[in-house]
Motif scaffolding. Structure first.
Motif, short mmCIF file in Angstrom:
data_model
loop_
_atom_site.label_atom_id
_atom_site.label_comp_id
_atom_site.label_asym_id
_atom_site.label_seq_id
_atom_site.Cartn_x
_atom_site.Cartn_y
_atom_site.Cartn_z
N SER A 133 36.87 44.83 34.40
CA SER A 133 37.42 44.64 33.01
C SER A 133 37.07 43.27 32.45
O SER A 133 37.24 43.04 31.23
N ARG A 134 37.17 42.31 33.36
CA ARG A 134 36.96 40.80 32.84
C ARG A 134 35.76 40.90 32.45
O ARG A 134 35.23 39.94 31.21
N GLY A 135 34.64 41.43 33.04
CA GLY A 135 33.13 41.36 32.34
C GLY A 135 32.95 42.07 31.19
O GLY A 135 32.52 41.54 30.22
N LYS A 136 33.61 43.19 31.19
CA LYS A 136 33.71 43.87 29.79
C LYS A 136 34.38 42.94 28.82
O LYS A 136 33.84 43.36 27.67
N GLN A 137 35.52 42.41 29.08
CA GLN A 137 36.03 41.73 28.06
C GLN A 137 35.29 40.30 27.42
O GLN A 137 35.36 40.26 26.31
N PHE A 138 34.73 39.79 28.33
CA PHE A 138 33.78 38.76 28.15
C PHE A 138 32.74 39.28 27.30
O PHE A 138 32.47 38.60 26.31
N LEU A 139 31.93 40.30 27.66
CA LEU A 139 30.82 40.77 26.99
C LEU A 139 31.34 41.13 25.25
O LEU A 139 30.74 41.04 24.43
N ARG A 140 32.59 41.88 25.41
CA ARG A 140 32.85 42.33 24.18
C ARG A 140 33.25 41.28 23.29
O ARG A 140 32.92 40.85 21.95
N CYS A 141 33.66 39.88 23.61
CA CYS A 141 33.95 38.79 22.90
C CYS A 141 33.00 38.22 22.57
O CYS A 141 32.68 37.41 21.45
N HIS A 142 31.85 37.86 23.48
CA HIS A 142 30.89 37.03 23.32
C HIS A 142 29.46 37.84 23.00
O HIS A 142 28.32 37.26 22.83
N ASP A 200 42.94 49.71 48.74
CA ASP A 200 43.60 49.69 47.48
C ASP A 200 43.08 48.39 46.81
O ASP A 200 43.28 48.12 45.43
N ALA A 201 43.53 47.27 47.48
CA ALA A 201 43.43 45.89 47.08
C ALA A 201 42.09 45.52 46.64
O ALA A 201 41.80 44.75 45.60
N SER A 202 40.84 45.98 47.39
CA SER A 202 39.54 45.69 47.18
C SER A 202 39.09 46.52 45.82
O SER A 202 38.44 45.99 44.92
N ALA A 203 39.71 47.75 45.50
CA ALA A 203 39.30 48.63 44.42
C ALA A 203 39.88 47.82 43.16
O ALA A 203 39.33 47.89 42.19
N ALA A 204 41.37 47.52 43.44
CA ALA A 204 41.68 46.73 42.14
C ALA A 204 41.06 45.60 41.74
O ALA A 204 40.95 45.19 40.62
N GLU A 205 40.71 44.59 42.76
CA GLU A 205 39.81 43.61 42.58
C GLU A 205 38.63 43.95 41.67
O GLU A 205 38.31 43.18 40.76
N ARG A 206 37.77 44.76 42.17
CA ARG A 206 36.50 45.23 41.67
C ARG A 206 37.06 45.55 40.08
O ARG A 206 36.20 45.19 39.09
N GLN A 207 38.08 46.28 39.98
CA GLN A 207 38.28 46.82 38.71
C GLN A 207 38.66 45.77 37.83
O GLN A 207 38.34 45.83 36.31
N SER A 208 39.40 44.83 38.06
CA SER A 208 40.15 43.48 37.41
C SER A 208 38.49 42.71 37.10
O SER A 208 38.56 42.16 36.03
N GLY A 209 37.67 42.54 37.98
CA GLY A 209 36.28 42.01 37.67
C GLY A 209 35.50 42.59 36.72
O GLY A 209 34.98 41.87 35.81
#
Length: 108
Positions: free
Chosen positions: A16-25, A5-14
């Motif tokens: 979403s961070r990538g999508k957020q970065f791409l959306r902004c930039h 569960d922890a590794s799945a949450a880490e991947r999900q967080s990574g």
């Protein structure tokens, strides 16, 4: 929480961070791709076409800065919106005009 569960949450967080970065930039990434194309044209002795792409990149950046909110343009927001749009528009227009009107000196 298990390790799976922890590794799945880490991947999900990574992700979403990538999508957020791409959306902004994303506008800056698009402008950077056009600039890379311009450099490729200039490096392959197509300097007029490369200059037109450079000017087009500046005009594209001005359009993004004008149409999108400041939170969405990322690194294209340097000063105030009117200043950025005016500067990028003037620079892009001048580059395109110079590239379009300069004599080729007998070179195709």
């Amino acid at each position: 929480m298990t390790d799976v569960d922890a590794s799945a949450a880490e991947r999900q967080s990574g992700t979403s961070r990538g999508k957020q970065f791409l959306r902004c930039h994303l506008p800056m990434v698009i402008v950077a791709v056009v600039i890379v194309l311009a450099v490729i044209f200039v490096a392959s002795d197509r300097w007029r076409r490369g200059a037109l792409f450079f000017g087009g990149a500046a005009l594209l950046a001005a359009a993004f800065r004008l149409c999108l909110p400041t939170a969405r343009v990322g690194l294209l927001a340097v000063r105030s919106k009117p200043f950025d749009v005016a500067t990028l528009s003037l620079l892009g227009t001048l580059i395109v005009l110079i590239a379009a009107t300069i004599n080729t000196l007998g070179v195709g």
